[in-house]
Scaffold this active site. Sequence first.
Site, PDB file in Angstrom:
ATOM      1  CB  THR A 184      -0.890  -0.016   1.262  1.00  0.00           C
ATOM      2  OG1 THR A 184      -1.826  -1.080   1.103  1.00  0.00           O
ATOM      3  CG2 THR A 184      -1.633   1.295   1.458  1.00  0.00           C
ATOM      4  NE  ARG A 212      -9.911  -5.910   4.847  1.00  0.00           N
ATOM      5  CZ  ARG A 212      -8.787  -5.209   4.719  1.00  0.00           C
ATOM      6  NH1 ARG A 212      -8.532  -4.567   3.606  1.00  0.00           N
ATOM      7  NH2 ARG A 212      -7.922  -5.149   5.703  1.00  0.00           N
ATOM      8  N   GLY A 214     -10.483  -1.879   4.428  1.00  0.00           N
ATOM      9  CA  GLY A 214      -9.427  -1.801   5.440  1.00  0.00           C
ATOM     10  C   GLY A 214      -9.286  -0.392   5.993  1.00  0.00           C
ATOM     11  CG  ASP A 215      -5.403   0.702   7.213  1.00  0.00           C
ATOM     12  OD1 ASP A 215      -5.438  -0.385   6.596  1.00  0.00           O
ATOM     13  OD2 ASP A 215      -4.445   1.491   7.142  1.00  0.00           O
ATOM     14  CB  THR A 235       1.312   0.201   5.003  1.00  0.00           C
ATOM     15  OG1 THR A 235       1.178  -0.927   4.114  1.00  0.00           O
ATOM     16  CG2 THR A 235       2.687   0.177   5.625  1.00  0.00           C
ATOM     17  N   GLY A 236      -0.296  -2.210   6.242  1.00  0.00           N
ATOM     18  CA  GLY A 236      -0.330  -3.496   6.935  1.00  0.00           C
ATOM     19  C   GLY A 236      -1.752  -3.925   7.229  1.00  0.00           C
ATOM     20  N   GLY A 238      -5.085  -3.924   8.070  1.00  0.00           N
ATOM     21  CA  GLY A 238      -5.997  -2.809   8.282  1.00  0.00           C
ATOM     22  C   GLY A 238      -6.915  -2.960   9.480  1.00  0.00           C
TER      23      GLY A 238
HETATM   24  C1  SD4 Z   1      -5.573  -2.844   4.183  1.00  0.00           C
HETATM   25  N1  SD4 Z   1      -3.751  -1.591   5.065  1.00  0.00           N
HETATM   26  O1  SD4 Z   1      -6.450  -2.837   3.331  1.00  0.00           O
HETATM   27  C2  SD4 Z   1      -4.246  -2.182   3.871  1.00  0.00           C
HETATM   28  C3  SD4 Z   1      -3.332  -3.235   3.315  1.00  0.00           C
HETATM   29  C4  SD4 Z   1      -1.915  -2.816   3.194  1.00  0.00           C
HETATM   30  O2  SD4 Z   1       0.087  -3.069   2.221  1.00  0.00           O
HETATM   31  O3  SD4 Z   1      -1.431  -1.880   3.776  1.00  0.00           O
HETATM   32  N2  SD4 Z   1      -1.161  -3.488   2.416  1.00  0.00           N
HETATM   33  O4  SD4 Z   1      -5.721  -3.383   5.272  1.00  0.00           O
END
Ligand code: SD4
Length: 322
Positions: A184, A212, A214-215, A235-236, A238
Amino acid sequence: MNRRLFFNRLLIGVGAASIVKEKAYANKKKNNSVVKNPISICTWDFKEANFQAGMALETGKDALSSAIIGANVEEENPKNSTVGYGGAPDREGTVTLDAAVMDYKGNCGSVLGVEKIINVSSLAKDVMEKTPHVILSGKGAQNFALNNGYKLNSLLTDDSKKKWMEWKKKSVYNPKTNVDNHDTIGILCLDKKGNIGGVCSTSGLAYKMEGRIGDSPIIGSGLYIDNNVGGAVATGMGEEIIKIVGSFLVVELMRNGKTPKQACEEAILRIYRKNKSPKFQVAFLALDKQGNSGSSCLQEGFSYYRYKNNINKNLKVKPIIN
Ligand code: SD4
């Protein structure tokens, strides 16, 4: 003086004192906010995206426009499996994109679950500027895009389709922690006027459930900016970032005196304390009003790019878990 009059006067006094305090705070920050060289920072290994944002800042573009120029690079990159064209689909095989933008005035816009539109960060800015709303989702966001000159494109590439078909054989949802499936783009810019703007853009976690979110497009979770203090992106995983309203938390911690790095570390620790042996990745990246940047992550493998003075450098981030 009767009791009610006394208390009313007391309240007016307290209100006036806090307005004076707020003005003093703003003036102090204004005096500190002279920026000689603009700065761009962005998540992961996005050298070109961060460089393009840096170049845009050098030509005098404002922070948010520059951040979007950077984000567009990854949205159009078919090799990035977590952003834009080439992003991994949900478990039904549909690619849906999420993005948020925020500017120095505290204006923000976001789009959720958008199909077939590549430059969703630009679309989020259009939501911010051209509608009375902050968030548009799904079909409504896509129709808004079409009415504003965006074109429909399939976001699924041969490669992402092949990987999804392979995944379907077992259909096990297990978002990994490594660099390969976390891409991301979160990007923060500080322009020549000393203003901060930022973007977060993603296709979300690979093989997520249909619908779905995410954040990344949630203001305060994937992105937050307060131009008196600084900005943060995430990132990561979410779901974990949303639970602590991560980016807002990082900015508030900076407001209370923490450096960008300390603020990101504290946010990561909050997630760590709730998940004893987390198997997922989360990273925060922050920039303060004076141009200091800092980051923290849960697991090995996260780095960020920082552009300043024609130098675009990759900085490795030490994980909380070794
Ligand atoms: C999510 N934070 O949709 C995002 C995914 C992400 O690198 O950061 N991927 O949860």
